[in-house]
Enzyme design. Structure first.
Site, PDB file in Angstrom:
ATOM      1  N   CYS A 149      41.574  32.451  39.211  1.00  0.00           N
ATOM      2  CA  CYS A 149      42.655  33.121  39.933  1.00  0.00           C
ATOM      3  C   CYS A 149      43.201  32.282  41.083  1.00  0.00           C
ATOM      4  O   CYS A 149      44.394  32.326  41.364  1.00  0.00           O
ATOM      5  CB  CYS A 149      42.201  34.489  40.422  1.00  0.00           C
ATOM      6  N   HIS A 201      38.994  36.835  45.050  1.00  0.00           N
ATOM      7  CA  HIS A 201      40.130  37.000  44.145  1.00  0.00           C
ATOM      8  C   HIS A 201      41.433  36.917  44.934  1.00  0.00           C
ATOM      9  O   HIS A 201      41.505  37.360  46.076  1.00  0.00           O
ATOM     10  CB  HIS A 201      40.064  38.336  43.404  1.00  0.00           C
ATOM     11  N   ASP A 237      39.870  35.875  36.185  1.00  0.00           N
ATOM     12  CA  ASP A 237      38.942  35.264  35.238  1.00  0.00           C
ATOM     13  C   ASP A 237      38.324  33.994  35.805  1.00  0.00           C
ATOM     14  O   ASP A 237      38.021  33.061  35.077  1.00  0.00           O
ATOM     15  CB  ASP A 237      39.649  34.962  33.915  1.00  0.00           C
TER      16      ASP A 237
END
Length: 421
Positions: A198, A408, A195
């Site tokens: 991370c 991510h 979101d």
């Protein structure tokens, strides 16, 4: 002069492709090639000044390693193993660093259940602010036990790899090789909720999981006085935006920011005092199930990053030695000073974007931790294992993360053997 040359070439180069200042280690590399900032660090140690190579493009590395956008496109197919015959929907993806649009074609299966499964598998990808807000609305009527986990339970790292990367594309093969290398050190992996927080979530979770004492810099009385002290010197900090209260200025919420810093110190102290590893892990798991406290901790981390940026900026202006990443941080035309860094970057973390690579250095300095990252798409290059910062203090603890695309982050757990840096 060097920074001027760099800034002139900044719009021609993808910052993320060469913003890799740190020392890195290769796994299975036949031919080692250094990124420009890596060469800069070596030259700096030899002559004490920045190299003119800072602004050049790392074309060779770009040709050898698949781009991040290609890897993200490959993610669509990785669970299926083969490309389905599907309709094509064109998405415009704004590149964070190049500041220009590129087109990404994402297949959408005519089978609704397949689409839903694909969406669930792609929860790691960054999402924009509107999508996050839609999820928050949906979660209002959901029981807390049914909400998405911030840190998922651990699973065997190679089982995860085989599940996620079934295809035979170059990217899938490279990822499998990368995971095999990570599996030599770590047995399991835990997925981190994607979101745009991370990087914070993965780093903080790892730091707390292994914490044995409260950091010295966090014990200072000045620690909780940071909001008040900085506001007394820099009026522009009033433009700070809280995630929970985007309409309020820092002048109105300085007490709340102080509470966030106190919360960070309290949670760190409580976890570090737990002796049993299982009990410590349970405490961390519980902390990252409390969304309100969790996001308050991230606001504290962002504010610590701002404070560190101000210290580095002032040190450079006064002629003191600063790490090379600090030059790069303030050489961007969107963050030429701490005020712009706050307005154009820190205020947007968690809303419309995550941490860029150069900001990973800043996070490491703010926490006084070494962040070791397995960059899987860089497998077989000397940037496969990257350290933020590249020359950490010997007494800085080390946390380890995994990324497939520098956007991510997940975390490896259950070390198979002790890793010595």
């Amino acid at each position: 002069m060097i920074l001027v040359q760099w800034m002139l070439t900044e719009h021609q180069d993808n910052l993320q492709g060469w913003m890799t200042e740190p020392t890195s280690f290769s796994a299975g590399a036949e031919e080692k090639k250094e990124s420009v900032p890596t060469q800069l660090m070596k030259h700096k140690k030899e002559v004490g000044v920045a190299s003119e190579e800072l602004g050049s493009a790392n074309a060779a590395a770009d040709q050898e390693v698949q781009t991040t956008s290609e890897i993200r496109q490959d993610c669509v197919y990785r669970r299926c193993g083969t490309h389905e015959k599907t309709d094509m929907i064109k998405f415009l993806v704004m590149d964070q660093d190049a500041s220009k649009n590129s087109e990404l074609y994402v297949p959408v299966s005519s089978n609704r259940s397949t689409v839903e499964s694909s969406e669930e598998s792609e929860e790691d990808m960054y999402r924009d602010e509107e999508e996050i807000e839609r999820e928050k609305i949906l979660l209002c009527g959901t029981n807390s036990s049914e909400r998405k986990l911030s840190v998922s339970p651990e699973m065997d790292i190679m089982d995860y790899c085989r599940k996620e990367w079934r295809g035979n594309t170059p990217a899938a093969k490279r990822m499998r090789k990368g995971y095999e290398a990570v599996a030599q050190k770590f047995a399991s992996i835990r997925r981190i909720r994607g979101d745009n927080y991370c990087a914070f979530r993965a780093t903080l979770f790892q730091a707390l999981s292994q914490a044995t004492q409260l950091p010295v810099w966090m014990q200072s009385e000045d620690f909780t006085m940071l909001p008040e002290n900085l506001l007394s010197k820099y009026d522009w900090i009033k433009q700070w935006q809280l995630r929970q209260k985007p309409g309020k200025r820092m002048g109105e919420i300085s007490d709340e920011m102080k509470e966030y810093l106190i919360l960070l110190r309290k949670k760190w102290k409580n976890v570090s005092e737990i002796k049993g590893p299982l009990e410590k892990q349970e405490a961390c798991d519980e902390l990252f199930k409390n969304e309100e406290e969790e996001y308050s901790l991230y606001e504290a981390l962002k504010f610590l990053m701002l404070n560190t940026a101000i210290e580095l900026y002032n040190a450079d202006k006064s002629g003191r030695r600063v790490p090379v990443f600090s030059w790069l941080l303030f050489a961007r035309d969107t963050s030429s000073n701490p005020c712009q860094l706050m307005q154009n970057h820190l205020n947007h973390i968690g809303h419309s974007g995550g941490l860029e690579q150069v900001e990973m250095f800043l996070l490491a300095y703010a926490l006084q931790y070494t962040i070791q990252v397995y960059r899987l798409y860089k497998y077989s290059t000397d940037e496969f294992i990257t350290l933020y910062p590249n020359d950490p203090e010997e007494d800085w603890p080390v946390v380890t993360l995994i990324t497939e695309d520098d956007r991510h982050y997940n975390i490896p757990v259950r070390m198979c053997q002790e890793t010595m840096l």
